[in-house]
Scaffold this motif. Sequence first.
Motif, short mmCIF file in Angstrom:
data_model
loop_
_atom_site.label_atom_id
_atom_site.label_comp_id
_atom_site.label_asym_id
_atom_site.label_seq_id
_atom_site.Cartn_x
_atom_site.Cartn_y
_atom_site.Cartn_z
N TYR A 215 0.83 -1.21 0.00
CA TYR A 215 0.00 0.00 0.00
C TYR A 215 0.86 1.26 0.00
CZ TYR A 215 -3.25 3.46 2.11
OH TYR A 215 -4.00 4.57 2.40
N TYR A 219 1.44 3.85 -3.12
CA TYR A 219 1.05 5.24 -2.88
C TYR A 219 2.20 6.18 -3.21
CZ TYR A 219 -0.24 9.48 -0.32
OH TYR A 219 -0.49 10.79 0.03
N VAL A 248 -4.06 8.59 3.03
CA VAL A 248 -3.66 7.90 4.26
C VAL A 248 -4.33 8.48 5.50
CG1 VAL A 248 -1.45 7.05 3.40
CG2 VAL A 248 -1.59 9.35 4.37
N PHE A 256 -11.99 7.77 1.38
CA PHE A 256 -10.78 7.25 0.75
C PHE A 256 -10.85 7.40 -0.77
CE2 PHE A 256 -8.47 3.79 -1.33
CZ PHE A 256 -7.19 3.99 -0.82
N THR A 347 -10.48 2.73 8.73
CA THR A 347 -10.48 2.86 7.27
C THR A 347 -9.17 2.38 6.68
OG1 THR A 347 -12.01 4.74 7.37
CG2 THR A 347 -10.71 4.49 5.37
N GLN A 348 -8.05 2.78 7.27
CA GLN A 348 -6.76 2.36 6.74
C GLN A 348 -6.55 0.86 6.89
OE1 GLN A 348 -4.88 4.49 4.92
NE2 GLN A 348 -6.60 5.89 5.31
#
Length: 381
Positions: A215, A219, A248, A256, A347-348
């Motif tokens: 991830y 990114y 992030v 997101f 969420t992350q």
Amino acid sequence: MLGGFPYWLVLGLGTLWASFVPARWRETGLALLAFALVVNHDPVAAGIYLAATLAVWTLVRRGGGYLTAALTITALAAGLLASKIAEQYGNGSWASPLGISYLVFRLIQVVVDARRKAWQRSPELMEFLHFLFTPALFVAGPLERWGHWETPAEGASGTRIATGIWRIVIGLLKKIYVADLILPAIANHTGWTVPEAMGAHPGAAAVWQSCAYSYLKIYAEFSGYSDIAVGAALLWGRRPMENFNWPVIASTPADFWRRWHISIAQWCSSCVYLPVMGLMRSVWIPMLASFIVMGLWHGLGWNRVAWACWQVAGLLVFITWQKRLGRPKPGTWRTGRGWKLASIAFTQTFVVASYVFMLHGETVPVRDSLGLLLRMFGWPP
């Protein structure tokens, strides 16, 4: 093409042209420079791209021929699909032609926007060629729309060029130092498991670490490419849309997707979600269709479909939660800093877990990815 000597040479020549040549010749020179770079990389593909682009431009400018334009794009998309299948499942000798996925998606958006009369004015030919073949966007996006691109960048030429160079430097630092040097060094120093080093039967911690590493690396790379794209476009007098806005720190799955790969999320909303919504009158079917298209655009495989299902499931849970609780009232626990930080963490975690479907390529069986997903949450031990 991106980062090679011809790319930087064309970018520099275009910067001089955009800065000192009279406006009436500007778009012609930039269009020819951009297309020359594509020809230098792949003359055959460049000829096909040009023919499809001219056909779509002619048909759209006539104010009719949308069906024929759509068929032209469909033929180009079929070539994209065939090349991707050959690349992933063949002997690897036939790679997808450079830039074809971005070209196909942007041409689709052109036809959709023209049909909806979403433009203030139709592009002239050289403007259209500059828009589609500009080295700023041709290889790595974002999926810019003509209605946004047609407005020149504001500000003095010197300020615009300085800002463009700064964005390019930031993008190169993200790619070269963060993605290629710093993250691998941190992983090596701390014993952080990376996907290449994950064993056949990894523990939960190893899978989580591999997904988080993927991830962060993607990114850094992708946002770096997007910074370079914005900077390169500024050098040629345009300011494209931003593609990332600190995903992030996203606090919900919906948040997101307002921050990550913004251009493709908006493309799917315009060209997939809304049309399917008009036919199905539901939420989850157009949502699933959008994420399947988004997933398959990055790679062909059932793991991408599974990834799409994971994303839709998370969004549906969030939507259901939001409907039940309603909007948060000022001064309640849902507006406090603690809940905000917890929401970001949840969420992350959800986003990191989705990378389990991309750890080992597109052709890995889905059951293997689902097995790793189960391991992430402690089963089997």
